[in-house]
Design an enzyme around this catalytic site. Structure first.
Site, short mmCIF file in Angstrom:
data_model
loop_
_atom_site.label_atom_id
_atom_site.label_comp_id
_atom_site.label_asym_id
_atom_site.label_seq_id
_atom_site.Cartn_x
_atom_site.Cartn_y
_atom_site.Cartn_z
N GLU A 58 0.82 -1.21 0.00
CA GLU A 58 0.00 0.00 0.00
C GLU A 58 0.86 1.26 0.00
O GLU A 58 0.51 2.25 -0.65
CB GLU A 58 -0.93 0.00 1.21
CG GLU A 58 -1.99 -1.11 1.16
CD GLU A 58 -1.45 -2.49 1.51
OE1 GLU A 58 -0.30 -2.59 1.98
OE2 GLU A 58 -2.19 -3.48 1.29
N PHE A 81 -9.01 -2.54 2.00
CA PHE A 81 -9.89 -2.31 3.15
C PHE A 81 -9.29 -1.19 3.99
O PHE A 81 -8.08 -0.94 3.92
CB PHE A 81 -9.99 -3.57 4.04
CG PHE A 81 -10.92 -4.63 3.52
CD1 PHE A 81 -12.25 -4.67 3.92
CD2 PHE A 81 -10.46 -5.60 2.65
CE1 PHE A 81 -13.11 -5.66 3.45
CE2 PHE A 81 -11.31 -6.59 2.17
CZ PHE A 81 -12.64 -6.62 2.58
N TYR A 86 -3.25 1.46 6.29
CA TYR A 86 -2.30 2.01 7.26
C TYR A 86 -0.84 1.94 6.80
O TYR A 86 -0.07 2.84 7.12
CB TYR A 86 -2.48 1.34 8.64
CG TYR A 86 -3.86 1.55 9.23
CD1 TYR A 86 -4.58 2.72 8.97
CD2 TYR A 86 -4.45 0.59 10.03
CE1 TYR A 86 -5.85 2.92 9.50
CE2 TYR A 86 -5.73 0.78 10.57
CZ TYR A 86 -6.42 1.94 10.31
OH TYR A 86 -7.67 2.12 10.83
N PRO A 87 -0.43 0.89 6.09
CA PRO A 87 0.97 0.93 5.63
C PRO A 87 1.25 2.15 4.74
O PRO A 87 2.40 2.53 4.57
CB PRO A 87 1.12 -0.37 4.81
CG PRO A 87 0.06 -1.27 5.36
CD PRO A 87 -1.08 -0.37 5.74
N HIS A 127 -11.05 -5.32 9.05
CA HIS A 127 -11.87 -5.13 7.85
C HIS A 127 -13.05 -4.18 8.11
O HIS A 127 -13.95 -4.09 7.28
CB HIS A 127 -12.43 -6.47 7.36
CG HIS A 127 -11.38 -7.40 6.80
ND1 HIS A 127 -10.55 -8.13 7.60
CD2 HIS A 127 -11.04 -7.71 5.52
CE1 HIS A 127 -9.74 -8.87 6.84
NE2 HIS A 127 -10.02 -8.63 5.58
C1 LIG Z 1 -1.60 -4.88 4.52
C2 LIG Z 1 -2.65 -5.71 3.85
N1 LIG Z 1 -3.06 -5.38 2.60
C3 LIG Z 1 -4.05 -6.06 2.00
C4 LIG Z 1 -4.65 -7.11 2.62
C5 LIG Z 1 -5.81 -7.85 1.96
N2 LIG Z 1 -5.39 -9.20 1.59
C6 LIG Z 1 -5.65 -10.25 2.39
S1 LIG Z 1 -4.94 -11.63 1.84
C7 LIG Z 1 -4.32 -10.87 0.47
C8 LIG Z 1 -3.47 -11.63 -0.48
C9 LIG Z 1 -2.27 -12.21 0.21
O1 LIG Z 1 -1.56 -13.02 -0.66
P1 LIG Z 1 -0.32 -13.86 -0.18
O2 LIG Z 1 0.58 -13.03 0.66
O3 LIG Z 1 0.27 -14.50 -1.36
O4 LIG Z 1 -0.93 -14.96 0.81
P2 LIG Z 1 -2.04 -16.08 0.47
O5 LIG Z 1 -3.36 -15.47 0.78
O6 LIG Z 1 -1.89 -16.47 -0.94
O7 LIG Z 1 -1.76 -17.18 1.41
C10 LIG Z 1 -4.68 -9.53 0.47
C11 LIG Z 1 -4.33 -8.57 -0.58
C12 LIG Z 1 -4.19 -7.44 3.91
N3 LIG Z 1 -4.70 -8.46 4.59
N4 LIG Z 1 -3.20 -6.73 4.50
#
Ligand SMILES: Cc1ncc(C[n+]2csc(CCOP(=O)(O)OP(=O)(O)O)c2C)c(N)n1
Ligand SMILES: [Mg+2]
Lengths: 336, 372
Positions: A58, A81, A86-87, A127
């Site tokens: 972000e 969300f 925040y980042p 969320h």
């Molecule tokens: C700082 C942050 N940004 C966005 C999200 C929303 N989000 C939740 S899971 C996800 C994808 C994560 O992918 P990955 O790191 O590859 O892990 P996986 O879900 O594939 O295990 C996102 C964008 C979040 N949880 N935290």
């Protein structure tokens, strides 16, 4: 019938069609169309250069938008969300908000940061935050939040055209709210609140997700003999003192409704402004109905946290109609 | 490149001990083969874990969970990351690590509390030495580095292992964690489960590097990559990584190549961004089938074992169903607890507001009941 999500999608699409410099990017906004589908179909229609997925960062997304805005584009970025923005806070507070000022007006940043926010959808932790106060407290940012389908379209178009950076807060609880609108159109500019219901006995002030709750309360309150005016702020920054002041001077009573934790929140700012400007017209203290000052609770408890019709009705009882002192704060001693 | 830098780089190809079919893969390895006892424990945990995962998915469809991120297909990493740790070591999970937490011995109902929606963290992190499941991506990696450093300062000999996804490696915190861990020689293992997607975004959008394991070299962190669906290789590499950390040499980064066979969560629709063919390819690299074949060939797995462990998995699922189908006891006033070590006057006042509301509601309900 059209949903708020569709209206936002249309606003993005229309802005992209009108101005080639408008680019949309963020996490999952491309092929997926965003987790809420707000960017659905934009990549297919306008191409991968106009709407694209970024690496998952972000701070990177917002910082990249700053650079692209300096380079002549009008970026519209999506934070997935509320709490995941925040980042990016460093970029927002130190650069997005200050660049115009730091460069004595030479470098403006016409960019929009879209943030789905608020609770009421059974979401798990991180969320459901109502993070508007962080942004509203930061000079240099405009902070906008629609409560109606029409406004979702209009305010987002305004935001994209605005010469200043706009934090565009989308009440996710209202994404699926519907309205029968012939043609989506631009209405009022920033800085104009809307009177959603005219009334004479007290003014309810709300924004975003709390506007429908305030309207519902106004309907319920007629049973108890209250004729409530409901104001939808539309834009938290810039703030429409004129509309708010005129209303409260007329009704003499005011309740501010908002989901966020009350302490040091936007509701506190509104209450302060009202009493500064309407003191001689007020028949009761300005009261707030807000979320409690706790981390947003887990989904099974959120209905106890969010301002409800009942809680707002209870608050109306404390508006001194019978001129009795409010007993809630008696424990603090002295005479209320 | 200097020998020192070279030593930080991962193997040219992901480490694998097994072929896709579970035969022994050719090649020499810098990591010793895990002993059969550990492999048998991993097999059993994967069988139980997969059943748990299927049950959690079913409970979500029935509305018992607010959301569930499945790790179906990633069992070798889920189970391996926990089994290489000692009881005192710390584990830092993401939202996807439910199966790992069950493997750690946490009550499955407590594991699912967060996702059911009655608490933010359902288990006792101190008792299990497991941090709360972390949703803000990569943020927990810095905590793991700090905790591992604290353990080193105190001289406990404990290590920390932190899980992140491929997408999360793009977040700044991941990089800061690698750097802090290396500078302070923190005994922490970073396990990247590269399941090739961050929701809809494919790996190519996260990095232009040849491998996510290349992220280590710039920070001075030795790295390895491994076939994440080969349980033998996962256990071998993670065992080396933990030994490296425990022996005082600092952090270690492991990238495990794997795949989530389900959508990101039940709320996601994977067909919008990937093909069935792709998933099918990974289905054939099933970690459970691969390990079964390997163990059977060596006489380390019998029909009696598989029957017993399947029965154990069914029992766990039945117990989970029964307990998750009961509504949890909710304590709304509990939301004012633990915001601070002691409530502020304002919280005490707000708690009272809710208490009065709740008792009025209860009185109204009772009055209504009395009427009917
Ligand atoms: C700082 C942050 N940004 C966005 C999200 C929303 N989000 C939740 S899971 C996800 C994808 C994560 O992918 P990955 O790191 O590859 O892990 P996986 O879900 O594939 O295990 C996102 C964008 C979040 N949880 N935290
Ligand atoms: Mg992933």
């Amino acid at each position: 019938m059209i949903t708020m999500a569709q209206a936002l999608n249309a606003a993005l699409g229309d802005a992209m069609a009108e101005d080639e410099q408008v680019v949309v990017f963020g996490e999952d906004v491309g092929a997926l169309g965003g987790v809420f589908r707000i960017t659905d179909g934009l990549t297919a229609k306008y191409g991968e250069d106009r709407c694209f997925d970024t690496p998952l960062a972000e701070s990177g997304i917002v910082g990249f938008a700053v650079g692209m805005a300096m380079g002549g584009f009008r970026p519209v970025v999506e934070m997935q969300f509320d709490a995941f923005a925040y980042p990016a806070f460093e970029q927002i507070a130190s650069h997005v908000a200050k660049t115009r000022n730091r460069t004595r007006g030479r470098v403006g940043l016409p960019l929009v940061i879209r943030i789905p926010y608020g609770g009421g959808i059974g979401g798990v932790e991180h969320h459901c935050d109502s993070s508007e106060a962080y942004y509203a407290h930061t000079p240099g940012l405009k902070v906008v939040t629609p409560a109606t389908v029409q406004d979702a379209y209009s305010l987002l178009r305004e935001a994209i055209d605005d010469p200043d950076p706009v934090v565009f807060m989308e009440p996710k609880k209202l994404y699926w709210s519907k309205a029968d609108i012939g043609r989506l159109a631009r209405t009022e500019p920033f800085g104009r609140a809307a009177v959603r219901r005219a009334g004479s006995d007290a003014t309810l002030i709300a924004y975003g997700p709390s506007v429908p709750v305030a309207l519902e309360t106004a309907e319920a309150a007629t049973q108890e003999g209250w004729d409530l005016e409901v104001i939808d702020l539309r834009t938290i920054v810039p703030f429409d003192d004129a509309t708010v002041t005129a209303s409260v001077r007329r009704t003499g009573r005011c309740v501010v409704v908002g989901e966020a934790a009350g302490f040091a929140g936007v509701g506190a700012e509104i209450a302060a402004r009202v009493q500064e400007r309407c003191f001689h017209s007020l028949a009761a203290p300005v009261l707030r109905v807000t979320g409690f000052d706790v981390p947003y609770p887990p989904p099974m408890l959120e209905h106890h946290h969010l301002p409800s019709v009942d809680r707002i009705l209870d608050t109306l009882d404390r508006l001194q109609r019978d001129d009795l002192p409010d007993t809630r704060f008696l424990a603090l001693g002295g005479a209320a | 490149m200097t020998g020192l830098a070279q030593a930080l780089l991962p193997s040219a190809e992901p480490v694998r001990f097994l072929t896709d079919e579970g035969a022994v893969a050719k090649g020499r390895h810098r990591h010793p083969v895990p002993d059969p006892g550990l492999l048998r424990r991993a097999y059993r945990a994967m069988v139980v874990g997969r059943r748990f995962d299927a049950q959690a998915t079913a409970l979500t469809k029935q509305g018992r969970l607010a959301v569930y991120p499945s790790s179906h297909g990633q069992e070798a990493c889920q189970v391996g990351s926990v089994l290489v740790l000692s009881e005192g070591d710390w584990f830092f999970p993401t939202y996807r690590e439910s199966v790992a937490l069950v493997t750690r011995g946490i009550d499955p109902v407590e594991v699912l509390s967060l996702l059911r929606g009655d608490a933010h963290c359902g288990y006792d992190p101190v008792r299990h030495h497991v941090a709360p499941q972390c949703t803000p991506l990569a943020t927990q990696s810095v905590h793991a580095a700090g905790l591992a450093y604290a353990e080193r300062r105190v001289g406990t000999g404990r290590v920390a292992l932190v899980c992140v996804g491929d997408g999360a490696t793009s977040e700044g915190d991941f990089h800061e964690a690698l750097n802090f861990a290396a500078v302070f020689k923190a005994p922490v293992v970073f396990l990247v489960q590269n399941n090739h997607y961050a929701i809809s975004v494919p790996l190519e959008r996260q990095t232009a590097a040849p491998s996510l394991a290349y992220k280590g070299i710039g920070y001075g962190v030795p790295s390895e990559r491994v076939d994440g669906n080969d349980p033998v290789a996962v256990l071998a590499v993670l065992t080396s990584a933990v030994e490296h950390a425990r022996s005082g040499q600092g952090p270690y980064l492991v990238e495990a190549h794997t795949y989530r066979l389900e959508s990101h969560t039940n709320a996601d629709d994977a067909s919008r961004y990937r093909t069935d063919d792709e998933a099918e390819k990974w289905r054939r690299r099933d970690p459970i089938a691969r390990l079964a074949r390997y163990l059977r060939r060596r006489g380390h797995l019998t029909d009696a074992d598989t029957a017993a462990w399947s029965a154990e998995a069914e029992e766990l699922a039945a117990d989970l169903r029964a307990r998750m189908n009961a509504d949890p006891e909710l304590a709304p006033l509990g939301m004012f607890d633990h915001v601070y070590s002691a409530p502020t006057p304002q919280l005490t006042e707000q708690r009272e507001v809710l208490r009065v509301e709740l008792s009025a509601e209860r009185a109204a309900d009772e009055a209504e009941e009395a009427l009917t």
